[in-house]
Design a protein around this motif. Structure first.
Motif, mmCIF file in Angstrom:
data_model
loop_
_atom_site.group_PDB
_atom_site.id
_atom_site.type_symbol
_atom_site.label_atom_id
_atom_site.label_comp_id
_atom_site.label_asym_id
_atom_site.label_seq_id
_atom_site.Cartn_x
_atom_site.Cartn_y
_atom_site.Cartn_z
ATOM 1 N N ASP A 91 65.562 97.078 26.864
ATOM 2 C CA ASP A 91 65.588 98.331 26.132
ATOM 3 C C ASP A 91 64.773 98.152 24.857
ATOM 4 O O ASP A 91 64.196 97.111 24.614
ATOM 5 N N ALA A 92 64.730 99.201 24.052
ATOM 6 C CA ALA A 92 63.863 99.192 22.877
ATOM 7 C C ALA A 92 64.348 98.201 21.837
ATOM 8 O O ALA A 92 65.531 97.985 21.649
ATOM 9 N N GLY A 93 63.410 97.590 21.132
ATOM 10 C CA GLY A 93 63.687 96.671 20.046
ATOM 11 C C GLY A 93 62.436 96.579 19.190
ATOM 12 O O GLY A 93 61.642 97.508 19.144
ATOM 13 N N ASN A 94 62.266 95.458 18.518
ATOM 14 C CA ASN A 94 61.081 95.233 17.701
ATOM 15 C C ASN A 94 60.300 94.050 18.237
ATOM 16 O O ASN A 94 60.876 93.116 18.810
ATOM 17 N N ALA A 95 58.989 94.094 18.032
ATOM 18 C CA ALA A 95 58.140 93.009 18.511
ATOM 19 C C ALA A 95 57.074 92.733 17.447
ATOM 20 O O ALA A 95 56.424 93.653 16.952
ATOM 21 N N TYR A 96 56.900 91.446 17.131
ATOM 22 C CA TYR A 96 55.983 91.053 16.067
ATOM 23 C C TYR A 96 55.045 89.947 16.537
ATOM 24 O O TYR A 96 55.429 89.068 17.318
ATOM 25 N N ARG A 97 53.821 90.000 16.031
ATOM 26 C CA ARG A 97 52.873 88.893 16.196
ATOM 27 C C ARG A 97 52.593 88.324 14.811
ATOM 28 O O ARG A 97 52.125 89.033 13.925
ATOM 29 N N PHE A 98 52.870 87.027 14.637
ATOM 30 C CA PHE A 98 52.644 86.363 13.353
ATOM 31 C C PHE A 98 51.452 85.408 13.450
ATOM 32 O O PHE A 98 51.370 84.606 14.396
ATOM 33 N N ASN A 99 50.561 85.494 12.489
ATOM 34 C CA ASN A 99 49.477 84.518 12.347
ATOM 35 C C ASN A 99 49.939 83.508 11.311
ATOM 36 O O ASN A 99 50.092 83.852 10.125
ATOM 37 N N LEU A 100 50.170 82.266 11.739
ATOM 38 C CA LEU A 100 50.845 81.284 10.892
ATOM 39 C C LEU A 100 49.985 80.070 10.566
ATOM 40 O O LEU A 100 49.133 79.657 11.356
ATOM 41 N N THR A 101 50.248 79.523 9.397
ATOM 42 C CA THR A 101 49.807 78.180 9.038
ATOM 43 C C THR A 101 51.064 77.354 8.818
ATOM 44 O O THR A 101 51.931 77.742 8.015
ATOM 45 N N LEU A 102 51.181 76.228 9.528
ATOM 46 C CA LEU A 102 52.394 75.415 9.449
ATOM 47 C C LEU A 102 52.034 74.002 9.014
ATOM 48 O O LEU A 102 51.103 73.391 9.552
ATOM 49 N N VAL A 103 52.772 73.491 8.048
ATOM 50 C CA VAL A 103 52.588 72.122 7.572
ATOM 51 C C VAL A 103 53.811 71.317 7.983
ATOM 52 O O VAL A 103 54.952 71.674 7.633
ATOM 53 N N SER A 104 53.580 70.244 8.724
ATOM 54 C CA SER A 104 54.688 69.436 9.243
ATOM 55 C C SER A 104 55.312 68.577 8.145
ATOM 56 O O SER A 104 54.766 68.434 7.041
ATOM 57 N N ASN A 105 56.452 67.983 8.477
ATOM 58 C CA ASN A 105 57.145 67.111 7.529
ATOM 59 C C ASN A 105 56.293 65.895 7.162
ATOM 60 O O ASN A 105 56.475 65.298 6.097
ATOM 61 N N SER A 106 55.350 65.538 8.047
ATOM 62 C CA SER A 106 54.469 64.397 7.783
ATOM 63 C C SER A 106 53.145 64.813 7.155
ATOM 64 O O SER A 106 52.273 63.977 6.927
ATOM 65 N N GLY A 107 52.970 66.120 6.909
ATOM 66 C CA GLY A 107 51.772 66.589 6.218
ATOM 67 C C GLY A 107 50.669 67.136 7.101
ATOM 68 O O GLY A 107 49.627 67.559 6.587
ATOM 69 N N ASP A 108 50.854 67.131 8.408
ATOM 70 C CA ASP A 108 49.845 67.683 9.312
ATOM 71 C C ASP A 108 49.901 69.206 9.306
ATOM 72 O O ASP A 108 50.979 69.799 9.210
ATOM 73 N N THR A 109 48.733 69.840 9.452
ATOM 74 C CA THR A 109 48.652 71.301 9.426
ATOM 75 C C THR A 109 48.160 71.840 10.765
ATOM 76 O O THR A 109 47.196 71.317 11.336
ATOM 77 N N ILE A 110 48.831 72.866 11.260
ATOM 78 C CA ILE A 110 48.387 73.543 12.474
ATOM 79 C C ILE A 110 48.371 75.048 12.214
ATOM 80 O O ILE A 110 49.006 75.532 11.282
ATOM 81 N N TYR A 111 47.617 75.746 13.064
ATOM 82 C CA TYR A 111 47.487 77.194 12.934
ATOM 83 C C TYR A 111 47.764 77.826 14.290
ATOM 84 O O TYR A 111 47.526 77.213 15.336
ATOM 85 N N GLY A 112 48.244 79.065 14.276
ATOM 86 C CA GLY A 112 48.446 79.732 15.547
ATOM 87 C C GLY A 112 49.180 81.051 15.429
ATOM 88 O O GLY A 112 49.606 81.470 14.346
ATOM 89 N N TYR A 113 49.313 81.693 16.584
ATOM 90 C CA TYR A 113 49.988 82.986 16.683
ATOM 91 C C TYR A 113 51.332 82.809 17.368
ATOM 92 O O TYR A 113 51.439 82.150 18.412
ATOM 93 N N LEU A 114 52.345 83.417 16.799
ATOM 94 C CA LEU A 114 53.692 83.390 17.352
ATOM 95 C C LEU A 114 54.122 84.829 17.643
ATOM 96 O O LEU A 114 53.977 85.714 16.799
ATOM 97 N N TYR A 115 54.658 85.049 18.854
ATOM 98 C CA TYR A 115 55.146 86.375 19.262
ATOM 99 C C TYR A 115 56.662 86.344 19.289
ATOM 100 O O TYR A 115 57.264 85.442 19.873
ATOM 101 N N HIS A 116 57.265 87.339 18.658
ATOM 102 C CA HIS A 116 58.719 87.332 18.524
ATOM 103 C C HIS A 116 59.287 88.712 18.831
ATOM 104 O O HIS A 116 58.852 89.717 18.275
ATOM 105 N N TYR A 117 60.274 88.738 19.745
ATOM 106 C CA TYR A 117 60.947 89.981 20.149
ATOM 107 C C TYR A 117 62.372 89.936 19.616
ATOM 108 O O TYR A 117 63.092 88.950 19.824
ATOM 109 N N THR A 118 62.795 90.990 18.937
ATOM 110 C CA THR A 118 64.081 90.958 18.260
ATOM 111 C C THR A 118 64.600 92.379 18.034
ATOM 112 O O THR A 118 63.852 93.352 18.122
ATOM 113 N N TYR A 119 65.886 92.471 17.726
ATOM 114 C CA TYR A 119 66.467 93.753 17.314
ATOM 115 C C TYR A 119 66.439 93.901 15.797
ATOM 116 O O TYR A 119 66.789 94.950 15.267
ATOM 117 N N ASN A 120 66.035 92.845 15.093
ATOM 118 C CA ASN A 120 66.014 92.870 13.637
ATOM 119 C C ASN A 120 64.666 93.376 13.125
ATOM 120 O O ASN A 120 63.630 93.227 13.786
#
Length: 211
Positions: free
Chosen positions: A19-48
Protein backbone atom coordinates in the motif's frame (compact mmCIF):
# COMPACT_ATOMS: atom_id res chain seq x y z
CA UNK A 1 0.42 -14.75 -5.67
CA UNK A 2 0.34 -12.65 -8.84
CA UNK A 3 2.93 -10.20 -7.55
CA UNK A 4 5.15 -13.05 -6.35
CA UNK A 5 5.01 -14.69 -9.77
CA UNK A 6 5.95 -11.47 -11.48
CA UNK A 7 8.88 -10.77 -9.18
CA UNK A 8 10.25 -14.32 -9.46
CA UNK A 9 10.18 -14.18 -13.24
CA UNK A 10 11.87 -10.84 -13.81
CA UNK A 11 14.22 -10.90 -10.81
CA UNK A 12 14.22 -7.11 -10.75
CA UNK A 13 11.46 -6.08 -8.37
CA UNK A 14 13.13 -5.09 -5.13
CA UNK A 15 9.99 -4.30 -3.19
CA UNK A 16 6.47 -5.73 -3.10
CA UNK A 17 4.24 -2.72 -2.77
CA UNK A 18 1.36 -3.50 -0.43
CA UNK A 19 0.00 0.00 0.00
CA UNK A 20 1.02 3.64 -0.10
CA UNK A 21 4.01 4.88 1.88
CA UNK A 22 7.10 6.99 1.30
CA UNK A 23 10.11 6.24 -0.84
CA UNK A 24 13.46 8.05 -0.85
CA UNK A 25 16.69 7.94 -2.82
CA UNK A 26 19.71 9.20 -0.87
CA UNK A 27 23.03 10.19 -2.43
CA UNK A 28 25.50 9.47 0.36
CA UNK A 29 29.11 9.91 1.34
CA UNK A 30 30.08 7.47 4.10
CA UNK A 31 33.27 7.44 6.15
CA UNK A 32 34.05 4.15 7.87
CA UNK A 33 35.32 3.71 11.42
CA UNK A 34 38.78 3.11 9.91
CA UNK A 35 38.66 6.27 7.79
CA UNK A 36 37.78 4.83 4.39
CA UNK A 37 35.29 6.78 2.26
CA UNK A 38 32.68 5.38 -0.10
CA UNK A 39 29.92 6.97 -2.16
CA UNK A 40 26.61 5.67 -3.39
CA UNK A 41 22.84 5.73 -3.65
CA UNK A 42 20.57 4.18 -1.05
CA UNK A 43 16.85 3.51 -1.68
CA UNK A 44 14.58 3.42 1.33
CA UNK A 45 10.86 2.59 1.58
CA UNK A 46 9.10 3.60 4.78
CA UNK A 47 5.91 4.91 6.36
CA UNK A 48 7.90 7.69 8.03
CA UNK A 49 8.50 11.16 6.62
CA UNK A 50 12.03 12.51 6.37
CA UNK A 51 12.62 15.47 8.67
CA UNK A 52 15.56 17.83 9.14
CA UNK A 53 16.50 16.09 12.39
CA UNK A 54 17.11 12.84 10.48
CA UNK A 55 19.83 14.39 8.33
CA UNK A 56 22.56 13.97 10.96
CA UNK A 57 24.69 10.81 11.17
CA UNK A 58 22.99 9.20 14.19
CA UNK A 59 19.47 10.29 13.35
CA UNK A 60 19.83 9.09 9.75
CA UNK A 61 20.64 5.59 10.99
CA UNK A 62 17.52 5.75 13.14
CA UNK A 63 15.46 6.80 10.14
CA UNK A 64 16.73 3.87 8.04
CA UNK A 65 15.75 1.52 10.90
CA UNK A 66 18.17 -1.24 9.90
CA UNK A 67 21.92 -1.78 9.92
CA UNK A 68 22.40 -3.71 6.67
CA UNK A 69 21.58 -1.75 3.51
CA UNK A 70 22.24 -1.88 -0.23
CA UNK A 71 24.32 0.86 -1.81
CA UNK A 72 24.69 1.51 -5.56
CA UNK A 73 27.87 3.27 -6.63
CA UNK A 74 26.42 4.30 -10.01
CA UNK A 75 22.96 4.69 -11.53
CA UNK A 76 21.57 5.84 -14.88
CA UNK A 77 18.23 7.69 -14.87
CA UNK A 78 15.91 7.23 -17.84
CA UNK A 79 12.76 9.31 -18.46
CA UNK A 80 9.84 7.36 -19.93
CA UNK A 81 6.63 9.28 -20.63
CA UNK A 82 7.04 11.38 -17.51
CA UNK A 83 8.20 8.42 -15.40
CA UNK A 84 11.79 8.58 -14.10
CA UNK A 85 13.49 5.21 -13.57
CA UNK A 86 16.98 4.43 -12.27
CA UNK A 87 19.02 1.57 -13.73
CA UNK A 88 22.13 -0.09 -12.38
CA UNK A 89 23.96 -3.42 -12.62
CA UNK A 90 25.35 -5.99 -10.22
CA UNK A 91 28.91 -4.71 -10.17
CA UNK A 92 27.63 -1.33 -8.89
CA UNK A 93 25.79 -2.99 -5.98
CA UNK A 94 27.28 -3.33 -2.52
CA UNK A 95 25.83 -4.47 0.81
CA UNK A 96 27.16 -2.55 3.81
CA UNK A 97 26.55 -2.36 7.55
CA UNK A 98 25.87 1.19 8.71
CA UNK A 99 27.35 0.48 12.16
CA UNK A 100 30.76 0.31 10.44
CA UNK A 101 30.45 3.96 9.35
CA UNK A 102 30.98 6.81 11.80
CA UNK A 103 30.07 9.62 9.40
CA UNK A 104 27.25 9.72 6.88
CA UNK A 105 26.74 12.81 4.74
CA UNK A 106 23.56 13.19 2.71
CA UNK A 107 24.65 15.00 -0.46
CA UNK A 108 21.05 15.15 -1.66
CA UNK A 109 17.87 13.11 -1.52
CA UNK A 110 14.76 12.56 -3.61
CA UNK A 111 11.24 11.71 -2.48
CA UNK A 112 9.93 9.68 -5.42
CA UNK A 113 6.65 8.44 -3.97
CA UNK A 114 5.29 4.93 -3.48
CA UNK A 115 6.54 3.45 -6.71
CA UNK A 116 9.39 1.31 -7.97
CA UNK A 117 12.46 3.32 -8.96
CA UNK A 118 15.67 1.22 -9.07
CA UNK A 119 16.19 -1.68 -11.49
CA UNK A 120 19.17 -4.04 -11.52
CA UNK A 121 20.16 -5.19 -15.01
CA UNK A 122 22.58 -7.67 -16.49
CA UNK A 123 25.67 -6.28 -18.23
CA UNK A 124 24.06 -6.98 -21.61
CA UNK A 125 20.89 -5.14 -20.64
CA UNK A 126 22.74 -2.23 -19.07
CA UNK A 127 24.76 -1.74 -22.25
CA UNK A 128 21.51 -1.04 -24.11
CA UNK A 129 21.01 2.23 -22.22
CA UNK A 130 21.67 5.43 -24.17
CA UNK A 131 21.61 9.13 -23.28
CA UNK A 132 18.58 9.92 -25.42
CA UNK A 133 15.03 9.07 -24.33
CA UNK A 134 13.94 5.60 -25.51
CA UNK A 135 10.83 4.51 -27.35
CA UNK A 136 8.57 2.54 -25.04
CA UNK A 137 5.31 0.62 -24.79
CA UNK A 138 3.63 -0.86 -21.71
CA UNK A 139 1.70 -4.09 -21.19
CA UNK A 140 -0.91 -4.42 -18.46
CA UNK A 141 -3.09 -7.35 -17.46
CA UNK A 142 -4.95 -7.08 -14.14
CA UNK A 143 -5.30 -10.85 -13.78
CA UNK A 144 -1.52 -11.20 -13.88
CA UNK A 145 -0.52 -8.31 -11.61
CA UNK A 146 -2.98 -5.58 -10.74
CA UNK A 147 -0.39 -2.97 -9.70
CA UNK A 148 2.38 -3.81 -12.19
CA UNK A 149 3.06 -3.36 -15.89
CA UNK A 150 5.65 -4.75 -18.23
CA UNK A 151 7.54 -2.06 -20.15
CA UNK A 152 9.45 -2.54 -23.40
CA UNK A 153 12.23 -0.01 -24.06
CA UNK A 154 14.33 0.52 -27.15
CA UNK A 155 16.83 3.16 -28.22
CA UNK A 156 16.74 1.78 -31.76
CA UNK A 157 14.18 3.56 -33.95
CA UNK A 158 13.84 0.44 -36.11
CA UNK A 159 12.62 -1.78 -33.27
CA UNK A 160 9.03 -2.94 -33.69
CA UNK A 161 7.84 -2.66 -30.09
CA UNK A 162 4.17 -2.95 -31.00
CA UNK A 163 4.78 -6.39 -32.53
CA UNK A 164 6.30 -7.68 -29.30
CA UNK A 165 3.63 -5.98 -27.22
CA UNK A 166 0.90 -7.79 -29.17
CA UNK A 167 2.68 -11.14 -28.84
CA UNK A 168 3.38 -10.82 -25.11
CA UNK A 169 -0.08 -9.42 -24.32
CA UNK A 170 -1.77 -12.34 -26.06
CA UNK A 171 0.37 -14.90 -24.26
CA UNK A 172 -0.24 -13.30 -20.86
CA UNK A 173 -3.96 -13.03 -21.60
CA UNK A 174 -4.23 -16.70 -22.59
CA UNK A 175 -2.21 -18.10 -19.68
CA UNK A 176 -3.49 -15.78 -16.95
CA UNK A 177 -7.01 -17.19 -17.31
CA UNK A 178 -5.73 -19.92 -14.97
CA UNK A 179 -2.60 -18.34 -13.54
CA UNK A 180 -1.99 -20.92 -10.84
CA UNK A 181 -1.98 -23.74 -13.36
CA UNK A 182 0.01 -21.85 -15.99
CA UNK A 183 2.37 -19.87 -13.77
CA UNK A 184 5.51 -21.85 -14.63
CA UNK A 185 4.77 -21.79 -18.36
CA UNK A 186 4.16 -18.05 -18.29
CA UNK A 187 7.30 -17.30 -16.27
CA UNK A 188 9.40 -19.45 -18.62
CA UNK A 189 7.92 -17.70 -21.64
CA UNK A 190 8.70 -14.26 -20.23
CA UNK A 191 12.21 -15.26 -19.16
CA UNK A 192 13.05 -16.51 -22.64
CA UNK A 193 11.37 -13.50 -24.21
CA UNK A 194 13.45 -11.17 -22.06
CA UNK A 195 16.64 -12.83 -23.31
CA UNK A 196 15.40 -12.72 -26.89
CA UNK A 197 14.52 -9.05 -26.62
CA UNK A 198 17.91 -8.19 -25.12
CA UNK A 199 19.57 -9.77 -28.15
CA UNK A 200 17.31 -7.59 -30.30
CA UNK A 201 18.41 -4.45 -28.37
CA UNK A 202 15.12 -4.19 -26.46
CA UNK A 203 14.88 -3.97 -22.68
CA UNK A 204 12.01 -5.65 -20.82
CA UNK A 205 11.28 -4.58 -17.23
CA UNK A 206 8.43 -4.82 -14.76
CA UNK A 207 7.33 -1.63 -13.02
CA UNK A 208 5.09 -1.68 -9.94
CA UNK A 209 3.21 0.97 -8.00
CA UNK A 210 1.58 0.80 -4.60
CA UNK A 211 -1.90 -0.66 -4.45
Amino acid sequence: MKQIALSIFLLISLVSFADAGNAYRFNLTLVSNSGDTIYGYLYHYTYNNIEQTYLSDTKFKEFIEKDTVTLYSSISTVLIDGLSLDFTKTEFKKTINLTNYSRIRINDYLDFGATERIFELSNEEYNLLKIKQPNSVSIYNERYAENCSLILLSWNSDSNLEKYKTEISKKIGDLSIDLIKNQDELNNFLKKKREELTNDSILLISHCDAL
